[in-house]
Design an enzyme around this catalytic site. Sequence first.
Site, short mmCIF file in Angstrom:
data_model
loop_
_atom_site.label_atom_id
_atom_site.label_comp_id
_atom_site.label_asym_id
_atom_site.label_seq_id
_atom_site.Cartn_x
_atom_site.Cartn_y
_atom_site.Cartn_z
N THR A 1 0.83 -1.20 0.00
CA THR A 1 0.00 0.00 0.00
C THR A 1 0.87 1.26 0.00
OG1 THR A 1 -1.77 -1.13 1.18
CG2 THR A 1 -1.68 1.27 1.40
N ARG B 91 -13.64 -7.90 -0.29
CA ARG B 91 -12.96 -7.57 0.96
C ARG B 91 -12.50 -6.11 0.94
NH1 ARG B 91 -7.51 -5.67 2.25
NH2 ARG B 91 -7.06 -6.29 4.40
N VAL B 92 -12.70 -5.41 2.04
CA VAL B 92 -12.24 -4.02 2.18
C VAL B 92 -11.39 -3.94 3.43
CG1 VAL B 92 -12.92 -1.62 2.54
CG2 VAL B 92 -14.27 -3.08 1.02
N ASP C 60 -8.29 -1.40 5.61
CA ASP C 60 -8.29 -0.13 6.32
C ASP C 60 -8.10 1.08 5.42
OD1 ASP C 60 -5.07 0.85 6.75
OD2 ASP C 60 -5.43 -1.20 6.13
N THR D 154 -0.09 1.39 6.53
CA THR D 154 0.01 0.20 5.70
C THR D 154 0.31 -0.98 6.60
OG1 THR D 154 1.12 -0.86 3.84
CG2 THR D 154 2.47 0.54 5.24
N GLY D 155 -0.18 -2.14 6.22
CA GLY D 155 0.03 -3.33 7.05
C GLY D 155 -1.17 -4.25 6.96
N GLY E 97 -4.61 -4.97 7.25
CA GLY E 97 -5.76 -4.08 7.30
C GLY E 97 -6.76 -4.38 8.39
#
Length: 216
Positions: free
Chosen positions: A132, A160-161, A163, A183-184, A186
Amino acid sequence: LAAAYTILLNGGPGLDAVVAAITVMENSGMFNAGLGGVLQLDGVQRLDASLMEGKELKAGAVAGLEGFRNPIQAARRVMDTSHVLMTNIGGRRIAQGLARLPKPSKASLEKLKKLLLREKEITSLYRKYFSTVGAVALDKSGNLAAGTSTGGTYAMLPGRVGDSPIIGAGTYAENATGAVSCTGAGEYILRRALAKETCMLMEGGTPATASRRALK
């Protein structure tokens, strides 16, 4: 950095600088955002992005956007409406006229299937270093801005959504505290509303200290 900083040097708003920086990364094809966004399990690229400015706390975001290269620019358009977050159908209408995203080739779809069958070093490197993208900026007027853009998790379930398009989780900006882009993983970031939590911690400390405390 060059694209964004040129805007700031000329007295432009931090919001424009953030959009410019993220647009360059979306167009590069090197990161999991925009042109380089990963394919979901059904072979479709669905992109997420969010944007926020710290003076009036205006925000805009799109989730699951199909067919457009620069979701951060679509998020900027959403910010000018009375809404904050638009999903695929509304997002596509908001994005009309922006650069289109080419459809994945048959070769890329076959590559995805092969990678799913056998984990390779290149896949792990991609996940670790080409994830990201995001940017934060502080302009001459003292206004903060933050933005985030992503293609999601590698080979994730359609729909899928994470963060990145969620204000307060993946992105947050407030002049009184700070600006954050995450980022990471989510799902973990979502549960902690990590971007806003980090901003709140900045009230009594530096960005570095606040980040360490939030991550811990």
